[in-house]
Scaffold this motif. Structure first.
Motif, PDB file in Angstrom:
ATOM      1  N   ILE A  92       4.480   7.249   3.908  1.00  0.00           N
ATOM      2  CA  ILE A  92       4.122   6.354   3.708  1.00  0.00           C
ATOM      3  C   ILE A  92       3.725   5.606   4.424  1.00  0.00           C
ATOM      4  CG2 ILE A  92       6.059   4.094   4.126  1.00  0.00           C
ATOM      5  CD1 ILE A  92       7.882   6.021   3.632  1.00  0.00           C
ATOM      6  N   GLU A  93       3.367   5.943   6.174  1.00  0.00           N
ATOM      7  CA  GLU A  93       2.157   5.262   6.886  1.00  0.00           C
ATOM      8  C   GLU A  93       0.787   5.683   6.374  1.00  0.00           C
ATOM      9  OE1 GLU A  93       4.479   7.895   7.717  1.00  0.00           O
ATOM     10  OE2 GLU A  93       6.129   6.118   8.251  1.00  0.00           O
ATOM     11  N   ASP A  94       0.826   5.793   5.579  1.00  0.00           N
ATOM     12  CA  ASP A  94      -1.049   6.439   5.027  1.00  0.00           C
ATOM     13  C   ASP A  94      -0.896   5.446   3.619  1.00  0.00           C
ATOM     14  OD1 ASP A  94      -0.907   8.567   6.812  1.00  0.00           O
ATOM     15  OD2 ASP A  94      -1.240   9.930   5.453  1.00  0.00           O
ATOM     16  N   CYS A  95      -0.044   4.933   3.537  1.00  0.00           N
ATOM     17  CA  CYS A  95      -0.067   3.613   2.566  1.00  0.00           C
ATOM     18  C   CYS A  95       0.415   1.884   2.826  1.00  0.00           C
ATOM     19  CB  CYS A  95       0.103   4.080   1.330  1.00  0.00           C
ATOM     20  SG  CYS A  95       1.846   4.487   0.826  1.00  0.00           S
ATOM     21  N   GLU A  96      -0.249   1.256   2.393  1.00  0.00           N
ATOM     22  CA  GLU A  96      -0.081  -0.285   3.023  1.00  0.00           C
ATOM     23  C   GLU A  96       0.910  -0.956   1.574  1.00  0.00           C
ATOM     24  OE1 GLU A  96      -3.352  -3.171   4.340  1.00  0.00           O
ATOM     25  OE2 GLU A  96      -4.475  -0.994   4.968  1.00  0.00           O
ATOM     26  N   LEU A  97       2.383  -0.540   1.718  1.00  0.00           N
ATOM     27  CA  LEU A  97       2.922  -0.674   0.837  1.00  0.00           C
ATOM     28  C   LEU A  97       3.493  -2.686   1.181  1.00  0.00           C
ATOM     29  CD1 LEU A  97       4.860   2.087   0.066  1.00  0.00           C
ATOM     30  CD2 LEU A  97       3.179   1.089  -1.497  1.00  0.00           C
ATOM     31  N   PRO A  98       2.803  -3.269   0.188  1.00  0.00           N
ATOM     32  CA  PRO A  98       3.499  -5.032   0.346  1.00  0.00           C
ATOM     33  C   PRO A  98       4.965  -5.119   0.343  1.00  0.00           C
ATOM     34  CG  PRO A  98       2.999  -4.904  -1.745  1.00  0.00           C
ATOM     35  CD  PRO A  98       2.996  -3.209  -1.717  1.00  0.00           C
ATOM     36  N   GLU A  99       5.361  -6.235   1.577  1.00  0.00           N
ATOM     37  CA  GLU A  99       6.612  -7.014   1.545  1.00  0.00           C
ATOM     38  C   GLU A  99       8.105  -7.290   0.458  1.00  0.00           C
ATOM     39  OE1 GLU A  99       8.458  -7.112   4.716  1.00  0.00           O
ATOM     40  OE2 GLU A  99       7.121  -5.798   5.889  1.00  0.00           O
ATOM     41  N   HIS A 100       6.907  -7.692  -0.930  1.00  0.00           N
ATOM     42  CA  HIS A 100       7.739  -7.364  -2.055  1.00  0.00           C
ATOM     43  C   HIS A 100       6.658  -7.299  -2.668  1.00  0.00           C
ATOM     44  CE1 HIS A 100      10.259 -10.754  -0.069  1.00  0.00           C
ATOM     45  NE2 HIS A 100       9.380 -11.106   0.351  1.00  0.00           N
ATOM     46  N   ILE A 101       7.428  -6.824  -4.009  1.00  0.00           N
ATOM     47  CA  ILE A 101       6.732  -6.191  -4.359  1.00  0.00           C
ATOM     48  C   ILE A 101       7.721  -5.873  -6.122  1.00  0.00           C
ATOM     49  CG2 ILE A 101       6.735  -3.765  -4.354  1.00  0.00           C
ATOM     50  CD1 ILE A 101       4.637  -2.953  -4.702  1.00  0.00           C
ATOM     51  N   THR A 102       7.192  -5.584  -6.978  1.00  0.00           N
ATOM     52  CA  THR A 102       8.454  -5.446  -8.389  1.00  0.00           C
ATOM     53  C   THR A 102       8.475  -3.958  -8.510  1.00  0.00           C
ATOM     54  OG1 THR A 102       6.605  -5.104 -10.514  1.00  0.00           O
ATOM     55  CG2 THR A 102       7.147  -7.662  -9.927  1.00  0.00           C
ATOM     56  N   SER A 136      22.190  -6.729 -10.798  1.00  0.00           N
ATOM     57  CA  SER A 136      20.956  -6.950 -12.037  1.00  0.00           C
ATOM     58  C   SER A 136      20.917  -5.923 -12.101  1.00  0.00           C
ATOM     59  CB  SER A 136      20.347  -8.002 -10.889  1.00  0.00           C
ATOM     60  OG  SER A 136      20.984  -9.304 -11.164  1.00  0.00           O
ATOM     61  N   LEU A 137      20.158  -5.322 -12.958  1.00  0.00           N
ATOM     62  CA  LEU A 137      20.189  -3.933 -13.922  1.00  0.00           C
ATOM     63  C   LEU A 137      18.882  -4.282 -13.246  1.00  0.00           C
ATOM     64  CD1 LEU A 137      20.879  -1.564 -15.692  1.00  0.00           C
ATOM     65  CD2 LEU A 137      19.706  -3.035 -17.442  1.00  0.00           C
ATOM     66  N   LEU A 138      18.568  -2.771 -12.916  1.00  0.00           N
ATOM     67  CA  LEU A 138      17.331  -2.350 -12.311  1.00  0.00           C
ATOM     68  C   LEU A 138      16.290  -2.183 -13.320  1.00  0.00           C
ATOM     69  CD1 LEU A 138      15.033  -1.138 -10.057  1.00  0.00           C
ATOM     70  CD2 LEU A 138      15.709   0.391  -9.628  1.00  0.00           C
ATOM     71  N   ARG A 139      15.436  -2.636 -13.604  1.00  0.00           N
ATOM     72  CA  ARG A 139      14.001  -2.794 -14.470  1.00  0.00           C
ATOM     73  C   ARG A 139      12.946  -2.550 -14.217  1.00  0.00           C
ATOM     74  NH1 ARG A 139      15.374  -7.962 -18.540  1.00  0.00           N
ATOM     75  NH2 ARG A 139      13.810  -8.844 -17.212  1.00  0.00           N
ATOM     76  N   CYS A 140      12.045  -2.713 -15.208  1.00  0.00           N
ATOM     77  CA  CYS A 140      10.297  -2.859 -14.305  1.00  0.00           C
ATOM     78  C   CYS A 140       9.811  -3.809 -13.478  1.00  0.00           C
ATOM     79  CB  CYS A 140       9.483  -1.995 -15.673  1.00  0.00           C
ATOM     80  SG  CYS A 140       9.833  -1.203 -16.047  1.00  0.00           S
ATOM     81  N   ASP A 141      10.138  -5.239 -13.991  1.00  0.00           N
ATOM     82  CA  ASP A 141      10.035  -6.366 -13.387  1.00  0.00           C
ATOM     83  C   ASP A 141      11.040  -7.095 -12.297  1.00  0.00           C
ATOM     84  OD1 ASP A 141      12.314  -7.377 -15.106  1.00  0.00           O
ATOM     85  OD2 ASP A 141      11.677  -8.578 -16.059  1.00  0.00           O
ATOM     86  N   THR A 142      12.037  -5.694 -11.845  1.00  0.00           N
ATOM     87  CA  THR A 142      12.573  -5.722 -10.877  1.00  0.00           C
ATOM     88  C   THR A 142      11.948  -6.329  -9.496  1.00  0.00           C
ATOM     89  OG1 THR A 142      14.563  -5.313 -11.515  1.00  0.00           O
ATOM     90  CG2 THR A 142      14.683  -5.473  -9.398  1.00  0.00           C
ATOM     91  N   ALA A 143      12.265  -7.704  -8.831  1.00  0.00           N
ATOM     92  CA  ALA A 143      11.982  -7.590  -7.123  1.00  0.00           C
ATOM     93  C   ALA A 143      12.441  -6.831  -6.356  1.00  0.00           C
ATOM     94  CB  ALA A 143      11.554  -8.975  -7.030  1.00  0.00           C
ATOM     95  N   LEU A 144      11.605  -5.935  -6.088  1.00  0.00           N
ATOM     96  CA  LEU A 144      11.667  -4.884  -4.924  1.00  0.00           C
ATOM     97  C   LEU A 144      10.930  -6.366  -3.114  1.00  0.00           C
ATOM     98  CD1 LEU A 144      10.993  -1.979  -6.208  1.00  0.00           C
ATOM     99  CD2 LEU A 144      13.438  -2.724  -5.766  1.00  0.00           C
ATOM    100  N   LYS A 145      12.133  -5.871  -2.473  1.00  0.00           N
ATOM    101  CA  LYS A 145      11.791  -6.084  -0.837  1.00  0.00           C
ATOM    102  C   LYS A 145      11.644  -5.655   0.012  1.00  0.00           C
ATOM    103  CE  LYS A 145      13.430  -9.367   2.234  1.00  0.00           C
ATOM    104  NZ  LYS A 145      14.261 -10.111   3.436  1.00  0.00           N
ATOM    105  N   LYS A 146      10.750  -4.899   0.933  1.00  0.00           N
ATOM    106  CA  LYS A 146      10.792  -4.615   1.584  1.00  0.00           C
ATOM    107  C   LYS A 146      11.834  -4.748   3.319  1.00  0.00           C
ATOM    108  CE  LYS A 146       6.755  -2.731   3.132  1.00  0.00           C
ATOM    109  NZ  LYS A 146       5.612  -2.384   3.652  1.00  0.00           N
ATOM    110  N   VAL A 147      12.219  -3.478   3.292  1.00  0.00           N
ATOM    111  CA  VAL A 147      13.754  -3.289   4.641  1.00  0.00           C
ATOM    112  C   VAL A 147      13.123  -3.625   5.666  1.00  0.00           C
ATOM    113  CG1 VAL A 147      15.858  -2.203   5.215  1.00  0.00           C
ATOM    114  CG2 VAL A 147      15.444  -2.585   2.969  1.00  0.00           C
ATOM    115  N   SER A 148      13.706  -4.430   6.436  1.00  0.00           N
ATOM    116  CA  SER A 148      12.952  -4.387   7.803  1.00  0.00           C
ATOM    117  C   SER A 148      13.238  -3.466   8.747  1.00  0.00           C
ATOM    118  CB  SER A 148      12.085  -5.718   8.545  1.00  0.00           C
ATOM    119  OG  SER A 148      13.292  -6.999   8.360  1.00  0.00           O
TER     120      SER A 148
END
Length: 148
Positions: A92-102, A136-148
């Motif tokens: 995970i440390e090798d990639c820059e994953l955003p805080e908010h993403i679908t 809510s049902l997990l779908r492709c357009d579901t908003a995800l938030k990185k857990v801090s």
């Protein structure tokens, strides 16, 4: 992990349903049970087992009943469990994953790092790296938030 309260107060004979490991390093055992079968004696037994587990440096145990699981939550858990990989094939440390993403954007982003990008997207959700509204049902357009 296997436990039931015995004569010497050492738990034995009970196995929780599964272990949840969170991204922050914490974990807990989950015991899923029908609410009509969860009485005070059962809660006391699980609490005793949980305290014993914690005293041995292991995770505590939480009871979850069907009353705490909406149909969407049950479907989401089943979907994640069925689709996730068992581990990440990259760091995970090798990639820059955003805080908010679908979910769809996460899958596309992970395709740059692994061939099993769908399974590993579900894995990141399963371990609590990303969270979403479980009601809510997990779908492709579901908003995800990185857990801090």
């Amino acid at each position: 992990m296997h436990s039931e309260v015995g004569d010497n107060e050492k738990p034995k004979g009970k196995t929780p349903d599964f272990l949840v490991k969170y991204a922050n390093g914490s974990s807990e055992y989950i015991e899923v049970h029908w609410s009509k079968k969860v009485d005070e004696e059962y809660r006391d037994k699980i609490e005793h087992f949980s305290n014993y587990s914690a005293s041995k440096g292991q995770s505590k145990i939480r009871i979850v009943t069907e009353l705490g699981l909406t149909p969407f939550i049950r479907v989401n858990y089943q979907l994640i469990a069925d689709c996730m990989s068992q581990e990440l094939s990259f760091s995970i440390e090798d990639c820059e994953l955003p805080e908010h993403i679908t979910l769809n954007e996460l899958i596309e982003t992970l395709s740059n790092y692994t061939e099993t990008h769908i399974e590993e997207a579900y894995y990141l959700i399963a371990i609590g790296y990303y969270e979403f509204d479980m009601a809510s049902l997990l779908r492709c357009d579901t908003a995800l938030k990185k857990v801090s």
